[in-house]
Design an enzyme around this catalytic site. Structure first.
Site, PDB file in Angstrom:
ATOM      1  N   TYR A 103       0.748  -1.609  -0.108  1.00 32.47           N
ATOM      2  CA  TYR A 103       0.099   0.139   0.017  1.00 32.47           C
ATOM      3  C   TYR A 103       0.675   1.229  -0.394  1.00 32.47           C
ATOM      4  O   TYR A 103       1.909   1.017  -0.451  1.00 32.47           O
ATOM      5  CB  TYR A 103      -0.961   0.269   1.076  1.00 32.47           C
ATOM      6  N   ARG A 156      -8.234  10.883  -8.240  1.00 34.84           N
ATOM      7  CA  ARG A 156      -6.787  12.228  -7.539  1.00 34.84           C
ATOM      8  C   ARG A 156      -6.560  10.843  -6.069  1.00 34.84           C
ATOM      9  O   ARG A 156      -6.484  10.075  -5.438  1.00 34.84           O
ATOM     10  CB  ARG A 156      -7.989  12.852  -6.316  1.00 34.84           C
ATOM     11  N   LYS A 174      -5.731  -1.670  -1.406  1.00 33.07           N
ATOM     12  CA  LYS A 174      -6.841  -1.898  -0.416  1.00 33.07           C
ATOM     13  C   LYS A 174      -7.367  -2.878   0.262  1.00 33.07           C
ATOM     14  O   LYS A 174      -7.660  -3.340   0.983  1.00 33.07           O
ATOM     15  CB  LYS A 174      -8.155  -0.794  -0.265  1.00 33.07           C
ATOM     16  N   GLU A 246     -13.206   5.244  -3.139  1.00 30.01           N
ATOM     17  CA  GLU A 246     -11.585   5.834  -2.839  1.00 30.01           C
ATOM     18  C   GLU A 246     -10.982   7.097  -3.619  1.00 30.01           C
ATOM     19  O   GLU A 246     -10.770   6.461  -4.891  1.00 30.01           O
ATOM     20  CB  GLU A 246     -10.796   4.369  -2.752  1.00 30.01           C
ATOM     21  N   ASP A 247     -10.095   7.691  -3.477  1.00 32.08           N
ATOM     22  CA  ASP A 247      -9.361   8.857  -4.166  1.00 32.08           C
ATOM     23  C   ASP A 247     -10.341   9.355  -5.202  1.00 32.08           C
ATOM     24  O   ASP A 247      -9.794   9.123  -6.427  1.00 32.08           O
ATOM     25  CB  ASP A 247      -8.492   7.550  -4.543  1.00 32.08           C
ATOM     26  N   ASP A 269     -12.968   6.110   2.171  1.00 27.42           N
ATOM     27  CA  ASP A 269     -12.042   6.238   3.233  1.00 27.42           C
ATOM     28  C   ASP A 269     -11.420   7.249   3.883  1.00 27.42           C
ATOM     29  O   ASP A 269     -10.825   7.449   4.742  1.00 27.42           O
ATOM     30  CB  ASP A 269     -11.185   5.013   2.940  1.00 27.42           C
ATOM     31  N   ASP A 270     -11.308   8.240   2.349  1.00 26.75           N
ATOM     32  CA  ASP A 270     -10.724   9.194   2.752  1.00 26.75           C
ATOM     33  C   ASP A 270     -11.498  10.409   3.086  1.00 26.75           C
ATOM     34  O   ASP A 270     -10.578  11.179   4.642  1.00 26.75           O
ATOM     35  CB  ASP A 270     -10.026  10.203   1.297  1.00 26.75           C
ATOM     36  N   ASN A 411       0.449  13.278   3.585  1.00 28.94           N
ATOM     37  CA  ASN A 411       1.203  12.497   3.080  1.00 28.94           C
ATOM     38  C   ASN A 411       2.230  12.979   1.463  1.00 28.94           C
ATOM     39  O   ASN A 411       1.114  13.678   1.068  1.00 28.94           O
ATOM     40  CB  ASN A 411       0.680  11.128   2.632  1.00 28.94           C
TER      41      ASN A 411
HETATM   42  P1  NAI Z   1      -7.559  17.809  -0.484  1.00 33.19           P
HETATM   43  O1  NAI Z   1      -7.586  18.092  -1.426  1.00 33.19           O
HETATM   44  O2  NAI Z   1      -9.093  17.672  -0.112  1.00 33.19           O
HETATM   45  O3  NAI Z   1      -7.871  18.705   0.796  1.00 33.19           O
HETATM   46  C1  NAI Z   1      -7.005  19.895   1.061  1.00 33.19           C
HETATM   47  C2  NAI Z   1      -7.496  21.196   2.083  1.00 33.19           C
HETATM   48  O4  NAI Z   1      -6.110  21.496   2.399  1.00 33.19           O
HETATM   49  C3  NAI Z   1      -7.566  21.968   0.664  1.00 33.19           C
HETATM   50  O5  NAI Z   1      -8.738  22.463   1.788  1.00 33.19           O
HETATM   51  C4  NAI Z   1      -7.026  23.008   0.179  1.00 33.19           C
HETATM   52  O6  NAI Z   1      -7.120  24.480   0.560  1.00 33.19           O
HETATM   53  C5  NAI Z   1      -5.665  23.143   1.473  1.00 33.19           C
HETATM   54  N1  NAI Z   1      -4.635  24.190   1.579  1.00 33.19           N
HETATM   55  C6  NAI Z   1      -3.598  23.341   0.139  1.00 33.19           C
HETATM   56  N2  NAI Z   1      -2.952  24.335   0.719  1.00 33.19           N
HETATM   57  C7  NAI Z   1      -2.733  24.748   1.663  1.00 33.19           C
HETATM   58  C8  NAI Z   1      -1.884  26.519   2.309  1.00 33.19           C
HETATM   59  N3  NAI Z   1      -1.178  26.115   1.195  1.00 33.19           N
HETATM   60  N4  NAI Z   1      -1.709  26.375   2.820  1.00 33.19           N
HETATM   61  C9  NAI Z   1      -3.632  26.143   3.746  1.00 33.19           C
HETATM   62  N5  NAI Z   1      -4.130  24.892   3.419  1.00 33.19           N
HETATM   63  C10 NAI Z   1      -3.831  24.832   2.220  1.00 33.19           C
HETATM   64  O7  NAI Z   1      -6.843  17.178   0.403  1.00 33.19           O
HETATM   65  P2  NAI Z   1      -7.290  15.894   1.685  1.00 33.19           P
HETATM   66  O8  NAI Z   1      -7.920  13.748   0.728  1.00 33.19           O
HETATM   67  O9  NAI Z   1      -8.216  17.070   2.350  1.00 33.19           O
HETATM   68  O10 NAI Z   1      -5.418  15.551   2.064  1.00 33.19           O
HETATM   69  C11 NAI Z   1      -5.228  16.780   2.397  1.00 33.19           C
HETATM   70  C12 NAI Z   1      -3.597  15.690   3.435  1.00 33.19           C
HETATM   71  O11 NAI Z   1      -3.981  15.116   3.990  1.00 33.19           O
HETATM   72  C13 NAI Z   1      -3.148  14.936   2.131  1.00 33.19           C
HETATM   73  O12 NAI Z   1      -1.901  14.947   1.945  1.00 33.19           O
HETATM   74  C14 NAI Z   1      -3.320  13.367   2.377  1.00 33.19           C
HETATM   75  O13 NAI Z   1      -2.760  12.194   2.224  1.00 33.19           O
HETATM   76  C15 NAI Z   1      -3.566  13.502   4.181  1.00 33.19           C
HETATM   77  N6  NAI Z   1      -4.044  12.352   4.377  1.00 33.19           N
HETATM   78  C16 NAI Z   1      -3.549  12.322   6.042  1.00 33.19           C
HETATM   79  C17 NAI Z   1      -4.306  10.823   6.656  1.00 33.19           C
HETATM   80  C18 NAI Z   1      -3.702   9.808   7.457  1.00 33.19           C
HETATM   81  O14 NAI Z   1      -3.270  10.566   7.848  1.00 33.19           O
HETATM   82  N7  NAI Z   1      -4.325   8.834   7.531  1.00 33.19           N
HETATM   83  C19 NAI Z   1      -5.846  10.417   5.720  1.00 33.19           C
HETATM   84  C20 NAI Z   1      -6.236  10.777   4.227  1.00 33.19           C
HETATM   85  C21 NAI Z   1      -5.209  12.188   4.311  1.00 33.19           C
END
Ligand code: NAI
Length: 561
Positions: A103, A156, A174, A246-247, A269-270, A411
């Site tokens: 994964y 995505r 997954k 997913e994604d 899951d996201d 991540n």
């Molecule tokens: P997304 O694209 O839906 O959300 C990203 C958010 O960050 C948006 O609101 C955007 O406006 C904001 N953003 C982007 N650049 C920014 C900046 N410079 N300053 C402030 N805000 C900013 O992405 P998603 O799915 O919410 O994932 C976000 C991160 O969380 C990814 O890196 C992902 O890998 C991580 N993640 C971690 C998980 C875990 O630890 N279990 C699970 C799911 C996601």
């Protein structure tokens, strides 16, 4: 020998040969002498008989010899296609080592290169070409009794963007975890990729690209295909099949979940899985911080699927435990997006999923300003942008709190808002730190801190298994809370003393079993409540009130014990 006997004999011999090529039943050199006799395997295998333990040792040795992670991934996929039992044995026995191989992060690279490493289809491809025939396509899959589908449209993939049809690696990975970590039968799992094209020009120009060579269909064309898919799934596999999205890109992810959660058993899951895992870490951290979640103020950096999903589940948990209205509970939670703090004056221009978080406050454009003004006790990074929890920000958290809780969830590792080392040193060892990607233990002032990893793999396999075993046909937020509670309960005082707010992944099978049991118990409890509500409503002779409607909705999900 009669003609019939001779025919049977050749079929049996053929079966011996086919057996070795059937990944569900092949055991390779682990077939015993008796099995080799019974299945006409003599001569088709070298004479040595190996135990499964020996096979595991041999394969782990081979896998460890590969330096390039992608080669380890390919070796694991080949094993899955050759000898499923051994694949799962290997994964279960070496979960911490192999999880990053099958994964994230390696699966991301595999998806990027899927066109060149693709050998045999491992799931079902449904493209725009199949429009009007999706039910027939589902019937082409050899297994009938499907319990869990993981589906992506590849728009995505992890943090890698639009990988179109090559996103297939994600559902495959997954579902391997559904079996290895959760215990769902492999034959009951179906990976699906919906191909509506890709906007990734590099893929469109790549002669080895395996998907439709067109830009993404959107609007009605997209939603019609998804609608046909969701109906066909229900028609072919019944109400109890779990569909995990997913994604999908942000806009589609929220819409699909909202649209299908009342008619299908769906899970994202996201959004939801992440929320449940992070909530569990927060609840477990209370063992170190004291008090309850209501006593805390939360600040998120990043307001997308992960950020708003987690925020909503925290608010639901606070509201369900304290009986304060959800709107009130939300006021403890603040979010910053790329335009600054989300506040009331921005409401009109906000995407719908950000609107509930537009509280009254003056606009603030930087994270540091937001930390100083909101004074959060918990800071959560879900922005996807690395190194944004700067020294100033982390020091400000330490100045406000005795033990600031800092979660840098983005991540891969390079995108983490800060590293474990930074969090511990900038707070002089006072921070409780957790991340999305793994960080090594860190020694500060003679004490070793073990950073927790908010890995989604903690929850979705157990949650999904729980839904499947209780026969649920709808997912309820209470079930997500039940999953968080079960995970948090697995964190002991000993773990906390090392700074861990998640239990070690080595115990994941046991953790998943606890989660599954708690989720199923919650489903039965909801049925019990629903039955009581219905009886009450019938006694008072009321018409079909909304309460009664809800009761019927909840009743649908589960078979009575
Ligand atoms: P997304 O694209 O839906 O959300 C990203 C958010 O960050 C948006 O609101 C955007 O406006 C904001 N953003 C982007 N650049 C920014 C900046 N410079 N300053 C402030 N805000 C900013 O992405 P998603 O799915 O919410 O994932 C976000 C991160 O969380 C990814 O890196 C992902 O890998 C991580 N993640 C971690 C998980 C875990 O630890 N279990 C699970 C799911 C996601």
């Amino acid at each position: 020998m009669t003609r019939t006997q001779s025919l049977r004999s050749s079929v049996e011999r053929l079966n011996g040969y086919t057996l070795l090529r059937d990944p569900h039943h092949n055991k390779g050199l682990a077939f015993t002498e008796r099995e080799r006799d019974a299945h006409y395997l003599h001569g088709l295998l070298p004479p040595a008989v190996l135990t499964q333990e020996l096979q595991v040792r041999k394969l782990m040795h081979n896998i460890r010899n590969y330096e390039v992670p992608l080669n380890k991934y390919v070796a694991m996929m080949e094993l899955q296609e050759r000898n499923e039992r051994l694949f799962y044995r290997l994964l279960i026995d070496n979960v911490e080592e192999l999880l990053p191989v099958v994964y994230t992060p390696t699966v991301g690279e595999a998806c990027q290169k899927y066109g060149s490493i693709f050998k045999r289809p491992q799931g079902l491809y449904i493209s725009l070409k199949e429009k009007g025939k999706i039910l027939e396509v589902l019937k082409n899959w050899p297994e009938r009794n499907i319990q869990v589908i993981v589906v992506t449209d590849g728009e995505r993939i992890l943090g890698l963007g639009d990988l179109g049809c090559q996103g297939m690696g994600i559902p495959v990975g997954k579902l391997a975890l559904y079996t290895a970590l959760g215990g769902v039968r492999p034959s009951a799992c179906l990976p699906i990729t919906i191909d509506v094209g890709t906007n990734n020009q590099k893929l469109l120009d790549d002669e080895f690209y395996i998907g439709l060579r067109q830009t993404r269909a959107t609007g009605k064309e997209y939603s019609d295909l998804l609608e046909e898919f969701m109906s066909a799934v229900k028609q072919n596999y019944g109400e109890k099949v779990l569909v995990q999205f997913e994604d999908f890109a942000n806009h589609n992810a929220f819409e699909l979940l909202a649209k299908y959660k009342t008619s299908h058993l769906v899970f994202n899951d996201d959004i939801q899985g992440t929320a449940s895992v992070v909530l569990a870490g927060l609840v477990a951290s209370l063992k170190l911080l004291g008090g309850s979640l209501t006593d805390h103020t939360f600040l998120f950096f990043g307001a997308g699927e992960a950020g708003t999903g987690i925020a909503e589940l925290i608010a639901l948990d606070i509201s369900s435990k304290t009986h304060i209205p959800l709107e009130e509970a939300r006021k403890k939670i603040w979010l910053v997006d790329s335009k600054g703090l989300i506040v009331g004056s921005r409401r009109e221009s906000l995407q719908h999923f950000k609107k509930p978080w537009a509280h009254e406050h003056e606009p603030l454009s930087t994270l540091l300003d937001a930390v100083n003004a909101i004074k959060p006790s918990i800071l959560i990074g879900t922005s996807g942008v690395g190194q944004t929890f700067t020294k100033d920000v982390v020091e400000a958290m330490a100045a406000i709190n005795k033990k600031p809780l800092i979660m840098a969830l983005s991540n891969p590792t390079s995108q983490a808002e800060c590293t474990a080392e930074q969090a511990y040193t900038w707070t002089e060892g006072h921070a409780i730190f957790s991340s999305g990607s793994p960080f090594d233990p860190y020694e500060y002032n003679g004490k070793t801190f073990i950073p927790g990893q908010a890995n989604n793999a903690y929850v979705f396999p157990g949650l999904g298994f729980g839904l499947v075993i209780c026969g649920a046909i709808r997912m309820h937020d209470e079930m997500l809370l039940a999953a968080s509670e079960a995970l948090a309960n697995q964190v002991t005082e000993e773990h906390c003393s090392k700074g861990m707010i998640y239990p070690p992944l080595t115990n994941i099978r046991k953790i998943s079993a606890h989660i599954a049991a708690n989720v199923a118990a919650k489903a039965y409890e909801l049925v019990g409540d629903a039955v009581k509500c219905m009886h009450h409503n019938m006694r008072i002779g009321g018409l079909l009130t909304s309460l009664k409607f809800n009761a019927k909705e909840i009743l649908k999900p589960v078979r009575l014990p």
